[in-house]
Design a protein around this motif. Structure first.
Motif, PDB file in Angstrom:
ATOM      1  N   THR A 193      72.985  99.187  65.948  1.00 27.20           N
ATOM      2  CA  THR A 193      73.643 100.305  66.602  1.00 27.20           C
ATOM      3  C   THR A 193      73.008 100.531  67.963  1.00 27.20           C
ATOM      4  O   THR A 193      71.914 100.022  68.245  1.00 27.20           O
ATOM      5  CB  THR A 193      73.589 101.588  65.758  1.00 27.20           C
ATOM      6  OG1 THR A 193      74.528 102.542  66.287  1.00 27.20           O
ATOM      7  CG2 THR A 193      72.194 102.192  65.745  1.00 27.20           C
ATOM      8  N   HIS A 195      72.232 103.673  70.838  1.00 26.77           N
ATOM      9  CA  HIS A 195      72.182 105.121  71.117  1.00 26.77           C
ATOM     10  C   HIS A 195      71.997 105.357  72.612  1.00 26.77           C
ATOM     11  O   HIS A 195      71.087 104.787  73.205  1.00 26.77           O
ATOM     12  CB  HIS A 195      71.027 105.775  70.358  1.00 26.77           C
ATOM     13  CG  HIS A 195      71.201 105.827  68.876  1.00 26.77           C
ATOM     14  ND1 HIS A 195      72.334 106.320  68.265  1.00 26.77           N
ATOM     15  CD2 HIS A 195      70.367 105.453  67.871  1.00 26.77           C
ATOM     16  CE1 HIS A 195      72.184 106.253  66.950  1.00 26.77           C
ATOM     17  NE2 HIS A 195      70.997 105.715  66.687  1.00 26.77           N
ATOM     18  N   TRP A 197      76.147 105.771  71.720  1.00 19.76           N
ATOM     19  CA  TRP A 197      77.154 104.738  71.468  1.00 19.76           C
ATOM     20  C   TRP A 197      78.116 104.667  72.664  1.00 19.76           C
ATOM     21  O   TRP A 197      78.815 105.621  72.970  1.00 19.76           O
ATOM     22  CB  TRP A 197      77.921 105.072  70.200  1.00 19.76           C
ATOM     23  CG  TRP A 197      78.919 104.042  69.759  1.00 19.76           C
ATOM     24  CD1 TRP A 197      80.275 104.083  69.906  1.00 19.76           C
ATOM     25  CD2 TRP A 197      78.627 102.812  69.065  1.00 19.76           C
ATOM     26  NE1 TRP A 197      80.854 102.968  69.364  1.00 19.76           N
ATOM     27  CE2 TRP A 197      79.867 102.165  68.836  1.00 19.76           C
ATOM     28  CE3 TRP A 197      77.455 102.218  68.636  1.00 19.76           C
ATOM     29  CZ2 TRP A 197      79.952 100.946  68.182  1.00 19.76           C
ATOM     30  CZ3 TRP A 197      77.536 100.988  67.981  1.00 19.76           C
ATOM     31  CH2 TRP A 197      78.769 100.367  67.759  1.00 19.76           C
ATOM     32  N   GLU A 202      84.434 101.634  66.878  1.00 20.25           N
ATOM     33  CA  GLU A 202      83.343 102.163  66.062  1.00 20.25           C
ATOM     34  C   GLU A 202      82.590 101.061  65.334  1.00 20.25           C
ATOM     35  O   GLU A 202      81.472 101.283  64.866  1.00 20.25           O
ATOM     36  CB  GLU A 202      83.881 103.189  65.067  1.00 20.25           C
ATOM     37  CG  GLU A 202      84.406 104.455  65.744  1.00 20.25           C
ATOM     38  CD  GLU A 202      84.611 105.604  64.776  1.00 20.25           C
ATOM     39  OE1 GLU A 202      84.398 105.397  63.557  1.00 20.25           O
ATOM     40  OE2 GLU A 202      84.958 106.698  65.241  1.00 20.25           O
ATOM     41  N   LYS A 242      78.802 102.199  64.858  1.00 20.60           N
ATOM     42  CA  LYS A 242      78.439 103.504  65.412  1.00 20.60           C
ATOM     43  C   LYS A 242      77.635 104.310  64.389  1.00 20.60           C
ATOM     44  O   LYS A 242      77.994 104.331  63.216  1.00 20.60           O
ATOM     45  CB  LYS A 242      79.705 104.278  65.782  1.00 20.60           C
ATOM     46  CG  LYS A 242      79.448 105.580  66.491  1.00 20.60           C
ATOM     47  CD  LYS A 242      80.736 106.215  66.959  1.00 20.60           C
ATOM     48  CE  LYS A 242      80.463 107.507  67.700  1.00 20.60           C
ATOM     49  NZ  LYS A 242      81.727 108.139  68.176  1.00 20.60           N
TER      50      LYS A 242
END
Length: 242
Positions: A193, A195, A197, A202, A242
């Motif tokens: 993932t 950060h 996003w 997704e 996500k």
């Protein structure tokens, strides 16, 4: 080449393939700007490592005879000029982004010799001219280049297997707007993932092909080239969520 040492030998990813992976990552961003510029941005990302020189001398090997990672090689003015000349045929926007990337990579070499200084001066002059001719704000060019640099960096993190263990985060890139992005794997064996996003999907996957070479040492570039031609190919895939 991007060269990783593994238990079975060498995992080798061509730099052009790494650039294609960077373009896959850009594809999943929310497009911005006019469509012609967005396509040009994707082209600049996908082709930023083209025009690699043919192997000669010890271009592909370390002094010990191992495959040489790209970080072990000196700046190649011929390759930098080649990728910029190739960009010219796809227009000023791609040329601008390519030139900005070359400036970012090689400005630290200024002062080493006259030919490099001349090349760097030409990039600065060309960038100013193209921004003016295309009626751009400098911030618009910087936004697109920040994406190019971001995708290049994340692709290298993946290809060089630099992702930390134990769910630790690694900074990808902080653009001119001050926004920092980090990549991590929250669960062992799970998807990656980012950060915050930044993608419009997704969940998605990206991939790159790697050559698996078991021979550890080579007498010359020809032997390495033959081993690469005969090497099995593995598709490396990364899931993002996500």
């Amino acid at each position: 080449m991007i060269v990783n040492y593994t238990a079975e030998g060498w995992e080798i990813i061509y730099q052009q393939a790494h650039a294609q992976l960077a373009a896959q990552l850009a594809w999943h961003w929310q497009p911005f700007g006019p469509s012609d510029r967005w396509v040009g941005t994707l082209s600049a990302i996908a082709q930023h490592d083209d025009e690699q020189r043919n192997w000669d001398g010890h271009y592909g090997l370390t002094p010990a005879g191992a495959p040489a990672n790209f970080t072990m090689k000196e700046f190649a003015l011929e390759q930098a000029q080649g990728v910029l000349n190739a960009a010219r045929f796809q227009g000023r926007w791609r040329s601008l982004l390519t030139s900005m990337h070359l400036s970012t990579l090689y400005e630290t070499l200024r002062g080493q010799n006259k030919s490099i200084d001349t090349f760097l001066d030409e990039q600065q002059a060309s960038q100013k001219r193209w921004i003016k001719e295309l009626h751009l704000r400098k911030a618009d060019a910087q936004q697109a280049y920040d994406l190019m640099h971001w995708c290049d960096r994340l692709s290298l993190i993946l290809c060089r297997r630099e992702l930390p263990e134990m769910s630790r985060a690694l900074e990808i890139y902080t653009g001119m707007d001050g926004q920092r992005y980090d990549v991590l794997r929250p669960e062992k064996g799970g998807p990656l993932t980012v950060h915050p996003w930044p993608f419009h999907d997704e969940q998605f996957s990206v991939s790159v092909e790697a050559n698996l070479v078991r021979q550890l040492q080579f007498k010359d570039d020809a032997e390495l080239a033959a081993a690469l031609r005969d090497a099995p190919i593995e598709t490396l895939t990364w899931e993002f969520k996500k």
